[in-house]
Design an enzyme around this catalytic site. Structure first.
Site, PDB file in Angstrom:
ATOM      1  N   GLY A 512      41.240  43.585  38.308  1.00 14.13           N
ATOM      2  CA  GLY A 512      41.696  42.176  37.939  1.00 14.13           C
ATOM      3  C   GLY A 512      41.797  41.881  36.540  1.00 14.13           C
ATOM      4  O   GLY A 512      40.964  42.593  35.564  1.00 14.13           O
ATOM      5  N   LYS A 513      42.623  41.052  36.199  1.00 12.11           N
ATOM      6  CA  LYS A 513      42.768  40.810  34.704  1.00 12.11           C
ATOM      7  C   LYS A 513      42.841  39.065  34.629  1.00 12.11           C
ATOM      8  O   LYS A 513      43.208  38.444  35.556  1.00 12.11           O
ATOM      9  CB  LYS A 513      43.837  41.542  33.939  1.00 12.11           C
ATOM     10  CG  LYS A 513      45.256  40.970  34.522  1.00 12.11           C
ATOM     11  CD  LYS A 513      46.304  41.793  33.854  1.00 12.11           C
ATOM     12  CE  LYS A 513      46.333  43.101  33.477  1.00 12.11           C
ATOM     13  NZ  LYS A 513      47.269  43.679  32.781  1.00 12.11           N
ATOM     14  N   GLU A 515      42.918  35.747  31.283  1.00  8.78           N
ATOM     15  CA  GLU A 515      43.602  35.463  30.088  1.00  8.78           C
ATOM     16  C   GLU A 515      42.839  36.214  28.554  1.00  8.78           C
ATOM     17  O   GLU A 515      43.311  36.468  27.923  1.00  8.78           O
ATOM     18  CB  GLU A 515      43.262  33.993  29.723  1.00  8.78           C
ATOM     19  CG  GLU A 515      43.872  33.600  28.281  1.00  8.78           C
ATOM     20  CD  GLU A 515      43.673  31.791  28.345  1.00  8.78           C
ATOM     21  OE1 GLU A 515      44.077  31.271  27.211  1.00  8.78           O
ATOM     22  OE2 GLU A 515      43.081  31.527  29.437  1.00  8.78           O
ATOM     23  N   PHE A 516      41.509  36.324  29.036  1.00 15.16           N
ATOM     24  CA  PHE A 516      40.576  36.944  27.944  1.00 15.16           C
ATOM     25  C   PHE A 516      40.272  38.534  27.989  1.00 15.16           C
ATOM     26  O   PHE A 516      39.834  38.978  27.216  1.00 15.16           O
ATOM     27  CB  PHE A 516      39.702  36.158  27.704  1.00 15.16           C
ATOM     28  CG  PHE A 516      40.086  34.615  27.072  1.00 15.16           C
ATOM     29  CD1 PHE A 516      40.570  34.411  25.979  1.00 15.16           C
ATOM     30  CD2 PHE A 516      39.866  33.779  28.005  1.00 15.16           C
ATOM     31  CE1 PHE A 516      40.757  33.237  25.478  1.00 15.16           C
ATOM     32  CE2 PHE A 516      40.060  32.182  27.607  1.00 15.16           C
ATOM     33  CZ  PHE A 516      40.619  32.282  26.286  1.00 15.16           C
ATOM     34  N   VAL A 519      38.838  43.399  34.374  1.00 17.97           N
ATOM     35  CA  VAL A 519      37.799  44.288  34.889  1.00 17.97           C
ATOM     36  C   VAL A 519      38.442  45.560  35.726  1.00 17.97           C
ATOM     37  O   VAL A 519      39.505  45.380  36.346  1.00 17.97           O
ATOM     38  CB  VAL A 519      37.134  43.367  36.246  1.00 17.97           C
ATOM     39  CG1 VAL A 519      36.052  44.311  36.695  1.00 17.97           C
ATOM     40  CG2 VAL A 519      36.700  42.196  35.201  1.00 17.97           C
ATOM     41  N   ASP A 642      29.130  26.936  35.724  1.00 19.68           N
ATOM     42  CA  ASP A 642      30.388  27.428  36.202  1.00 19.68           C
ATOM     43  C   ASP A 642      30.364  28.068  37.568  1.00 19.68           C
ATOM     44  O   ASP A 642      31.163  29.122  38.096  1.00 19.68           O
ATOM     45  CB  ASP A 642      31.069  28.661  35.246  1.00 19.68           C
ATOM     46  CG  ASP A 642      32.724  28.749  35.485  1.00 19.68           C
ATOM     47  OD1 ASP A 642      33.240  27.886  36.106  1.00 19.68           O
ATOM     48  OD2 ASP A 642      32.908  29.651  34.834  1.00 19.68           O
ATOM     49  N   ARG A 646      35.181  31.544  42.924  1.00 14.77           N
ATOM     50  CA  ARG A 646      35.603  32.714  42.078  1.00 14.77           C
ATOM     51  C   ARG A 646      34.847  33.356  41.417  1.00 14.77           C
ATOM     52  O   ARG A 646      35.082  34.460  41.256  1.00 14.77           O
ATOM     53  CB  ARG A 646      36.735  32.080  41.387  1.00 14.77           C
ATOM     54  CG  ARG A 646      36.237  31.105  40.237  1.00 14.77           C
ATOM     55  CD  ARG A 646      37.218  30.418  39.305  1.00 14.77           C
ATOM     56  NE  ARG A 646      36.591  29.619  38.589  1.00 14.77           N
ATOM     57  CZ  ARG A 646      36.336  28.271  38.689  1.00 14.77           C
ATOM     58  NH1 ARG A 646      36.840  27.836  40.086  1.00 14.77           N
ATOM     59  NH2 ARG A 646      35.880  27.223  37.902  1.00 14.77           N
TER      60      ARG A 646
END
Length: 868
Positions: A512-513, A515-516, A519, A642, A646
């Protein structure tokens, strides 16, 4: 060149009006460098930006300094803009002020050896109250009055203190500082205080007041140092009853005697000598300790026996016999009845130069001596030994060095150097041989490597093996360490023992990817040679700075402190090397989670290519796992900030682990954290106090848990669909909440409502949430096995359910018959009393359910187990 400078000057002059307009909303301290006017007061709110400016005329390229409270300001954004050759404007920017920024500011220049100062500005930073005194833990006597202290300061003033005992307010609001007089308690109770001013409120730490009690009996009572007439008793203090022990009592009783010897003395230390005992006698001893509440029960009796008397006779006619290389010591044997009780034999001691060389215990009146030097005088003595000790020593027997050498040729002691000399010679020969071999090999090498091998049939075989390889195009990579990436020493110390070299793992497919970062799957080589599948989280290679590396690695340092089955564990951190002096890519190595994040898993179950059904019991287990992990975090004084579906991961056994600690914070003082600067935050998961005042506590994590429960029940739907992030605060403060999903049990939605209570302290703890969810799950499993029909929703349409939810869960007060919601005002704009958690609405709803159409699991739990 002059034309170019003229154009640049004109450009700056054209920019000046825009700059003045840009700073027109901020305070300006504009003055010439000569003369100091009256100080100006500037009051701003905590977290807001502040810009100060200073105008200077009459100097070319001046050295302008900003001063705060007499010290030069360092590390702050400072800009100097020339208006013309002798007119300059300096700007000082404070991006997000806090209390430490309060003080007196001015700008300063030095000309002709004199320092000129501008007009002074007093900067006053206002915010929520700051605690100077917080409630402390203490222990009290039951029913006796005691006091609790709390104090906080602004600005702004005044600051009002509100006291809490458990979940209830006590006393009346009081101006800071405040003393709470408690008439007395009979069970352990928690106290805390809140500090209010016009900017909001702060919550203090929670103090535990415990009840003093009598101590427990002493532990591990042991009798040591037993002799014929003395002994020593030691013990460990049991639970002191929350009051220091001031004394202990030792009782001893001799066998066949009724007299009890009692001694009371101060403690610590927890030990006592027992002198004046009778030899060879059985004794019993026990201990009792006391504090201000009373005396503990006695410990169990400990039994011991004193030793008998030591022998009182002395070995006679001690003499030495020399035979070849040994010495034989003999003396007259003592009759067995002279040994006394528990005879052990004879004890020998021999010394040279007043240093004991050896000791020996033998049964017979004869012994062989060793470990002596024939070149020095030898002194020998003997005594009779029993368990009670050693009897009188014999007269010392002196053997001079002349006697020792004259009675024998040379003892074996003198020949012990031969093996040593032979060993040294052998080592020297071996070293010379190795040096010759290496020298011969060296001659065969060129300066680039070895060029010639062994000779085959008279001709040398030419081959080349380079000592070092070179690449003209690709720069050589240098080993990267934590010392080379510019992070703080504290962070380096935390990560030093979890650093993994890049060569120990290989990277695989992308998982997965964002904005910053991304993985990726990886294979980590373990110490035993096996491979472990891991997940490697890394920053994008082209967007980060050294500060980004530090923030990224802080998450790993945070995870290092956690050890819980429902919290993602840190395996290690690594640094991926890059050429051309570029910063290395930081990587965090985590356990591989087969089913990915919980939100994606829930979405796949509902709208994936192959949808599948998730039983309610499974969804409840997800919630219980998250509550369990969050309970652990709160016990460690961590706030997540947070929490969302997700950021929860699912392993191969369908266990949920709380993850992604990029925004988490360790609370070192009190039980809250205040966000000081703007950053991207999960608005739709934030509590009202977080949206209003950037205030984060464990209670705000509970709010986010309620939203996460809603995500799980809806199988991954987006909360507050159709409502923009900017509208969330007004939506919530108006009394609205997430609506009850159609298939959501009344009990589970009740828990969600409790998580969204406007009063942070009235939200349930994670421990209480976990317990109630476990009881709902147990009841569901039991009813599922018995096919109990009480939980079938009979005869109510979806519209009716929605209407009932709207009427029963508004977070405000219904205004007359129109049903309009009016917010309750108070000194803190987000502290309101939700109607759905009030007694009237709750009893009305339960009464409605008791008429036969449905039953609430949570209502049963509350009325039966009294958990809520």
């Amino acid at each position: 060149m002059e034309m170019k400078q003229t154009m640049q000057m004109r450009g700056l002059l054209l920019l000046l009006p825009a700059l003045w307009a840009l700073f027109s909303r901020d305070f300006r301290a504009v003055t010439e460098a000569k003369g100091v006017g009256m100080p100006i007061k500037l009051t701003v709110s905590q977290g807001q930006p502040v810009k100060l400016n200073c105008s200077l005329e009459g100097m070319e390229e001046p050295e302008m300094l900003w001063i705060k409270d007499g010290a030069v300001v360092q590390g702050i954004d400072q800009v100097y803009i020339p208006v013309n050759e002798e007119h300059w404007i300096g700007f000082l920017s404070l991006k997000s002020v806090d209390r430490t920024d309060s003080g007196k500011y001015w700008c300063q220049v030095e000309t002709n050896g004199k320092k000129e100062e501008s007009q002074h500005v007093w900067l006053i930073v206002e915010g929520v109250p700051y605690f100077t005194v917080e409630p402390k833990d203490q222990s009290v006597i039951p029913g006796r009055p005691f006091q609790m202290a709390c104090a906080a300061v602004g600005p702004p003033e005044p600051v009002t203190i509100v006291w809490w005992m458990g979940d209830s307010r006590v006393g009346h609001p009081d101006l800071s500082p405040s003393i709470l007089n408690v008439s007395g308690i009979n069970q352990s109770t928690v106290f805390s205080c809140e500090a209010h001013n016009i900017k909001g409120l702060s919550s203090s730490r929670t103090a535990i007041v415990q009840i003093k009690a009598i101590p427990f009996p002493p532990l591990n009572v042991t009798v040591t140092k037993i002799t014929s007439n003395n002994a020593s008793v030691t013990w460990q203090s049991g639970f002191d009853g929350l009051s220091p022990l001031h004394s202990c009592m030792v009782q001893q009783v001799a066998e066949l005697q009724d007299e009890v010897v009692t001694e009371v003395f101060s403690v610590p230390p927890f030990t006592r000598a027992l002198p004046g005992l009778k030899h060879a006698t059985n004794y019993s001893v026990r201990v009792q300790c006391s504090n201000e509440m009373g005396s503990s029960p006695f410990s169990d009796w400990v039994y011991f026996q004193t030793l008998g008397l030591a022998p009182n006779c002395t070995p006679q006619n001690v003499h030495i016999i020399q035979r070849d290389s040994c010495l034989i010591l003999e003396w007259e044997a003592v009759a067995p009845e002279m040994f006394g009780e528990n005879a052990l034999g004879y004890r020998l001691e021999w010394s040279q130069d007043n240093i004991t060389q050896g000791e020996l215990i033998v049964k017979e009146a004869r012994a062989n001596l060793s470990m002596w030097n024939p070149l020095k005088d030898l002194l020998i003595k003997v005594c009779i030994l029993s368990s009670a000790g050693c009897g009188p020593w014999s007269e010392p027997l002196l053997l001079t060095s002349q006697d020792l050498i004259g009675g024998q040729r040379q003892p074996l002691y003198g020949t012990s150097w031969v093996p040593v000399v032979l060993g040294i010679l052998t080592a020297l020969v071996t070293a010379v041989a190795l040096a010759l071999i290496l020298l011969r090999k060296r001659r065969k090498e060129t300066r680039f490597g070895q060029a010639f091998g062994s000779v085959v049939r008279g001709d040398p075989v030419v081959h080349f093996r380079a000592v070092r390889s070179f690449n003209r195009e690709v720069p050589e990579l240098i080993e990267v360490t934590l010392d080379s990436i510019g992070i703080s020493d504290e962070l380096k110390t935390k990560l030093k023992d979890v650093l993994i070299q890049e060569q120990q793992f290989t990277l695989g497919r992308m998982l997965g990817k964002g904005e910053f970062g991304s993985v990726r799957e990886g294979q980590l080589k373990m110490p035993d040679g096996s491979l472990q599948k891991v997940a490697v989280k890394m920053l994008k290679a082209d967007i980060f700075t050294s500060n980004d590396i530090e923030e990224f690695l802080k998450e790993a340092a945070c995870m290092k402190e956690f050890d819980h089955p429902h919290i993602t564990k840190l395996i290690g951190v690594s640094l991926r090397n890059r050429p051309k002096g570029r910063l290395p890519i930081p990587m965090v190595v985590l356990p591989f989670m087969k089913h990915g994040d919980l939100h994606s898993f829930l979405l796949m179950s509902r709208i994936g290519e192959n949808p599948f059904s998730l039983p309610l019991q499974t969804l409840l287990k997800f919630m219980i796992h998250i509550a369990n992990g969050m309970e652990y975090l709160s016990s460690k004084n961590f706030i997540h900030r947070d929490l969302a579906a997700r950021n929860c991961m699912l392993d191969e056994n369908m266990n949920v682990c709380v993850a992604d600690f990029g925004l988490s914070k360790k609370i070192y003082s009190g039980d809250y954290y205040r966000q000081g600067s703007a950053s991207k935050l999960p608005v739709k998961w934030l509590a009202l106090e977080s949206l209003a005042d950037n205030l984060y506590t464990t209670h705000s994590d509970v709010w986010a848990f309620g939203v996460t429960m809603w995500e799980i029940v809806t199988r991954g739907q987006t909360p507050y669909a159709g409502i923009e992030n900017a509208e969330i605060y007004n939506y919530l403060i108006s009394g609205n909440r997430l609506k009850q999903p159609p298939e959501c049990l009344e009990d589970i939605y009740d828990l969600m409502c409790r998580c969204w209570h406007l009063e942070p302290k009235l939200r349930p703890s994670f421990g209480a949430l976990k317990l109630q969810l476990e009881m709902i799950l147990a009841r569901l499993s039991l009813l599922s096995n018995s096919q109990d029909p009480l939980y079938v929703n009979v005869g109510r349409s979806q519209e009716a359910c929605r209407s009932e939810v709207t009427m029963n869960c508004p977070f405000g007060v219904l205004n007359g018959e129109t049903g309009a919601i009016a917010a309750v005002t108070s000194d803190c704009r987000y502290i309101m009393n939700p109607l759905c958690l009030g007694n009237d609405a709750e009893s009305e709803r339960h009464q409605d359910l008791s008429d036969g159409e449905a039953q609430s699991l949570l209502y049963d739990l509350e009325m039966g187990a009294k958990l809520c």
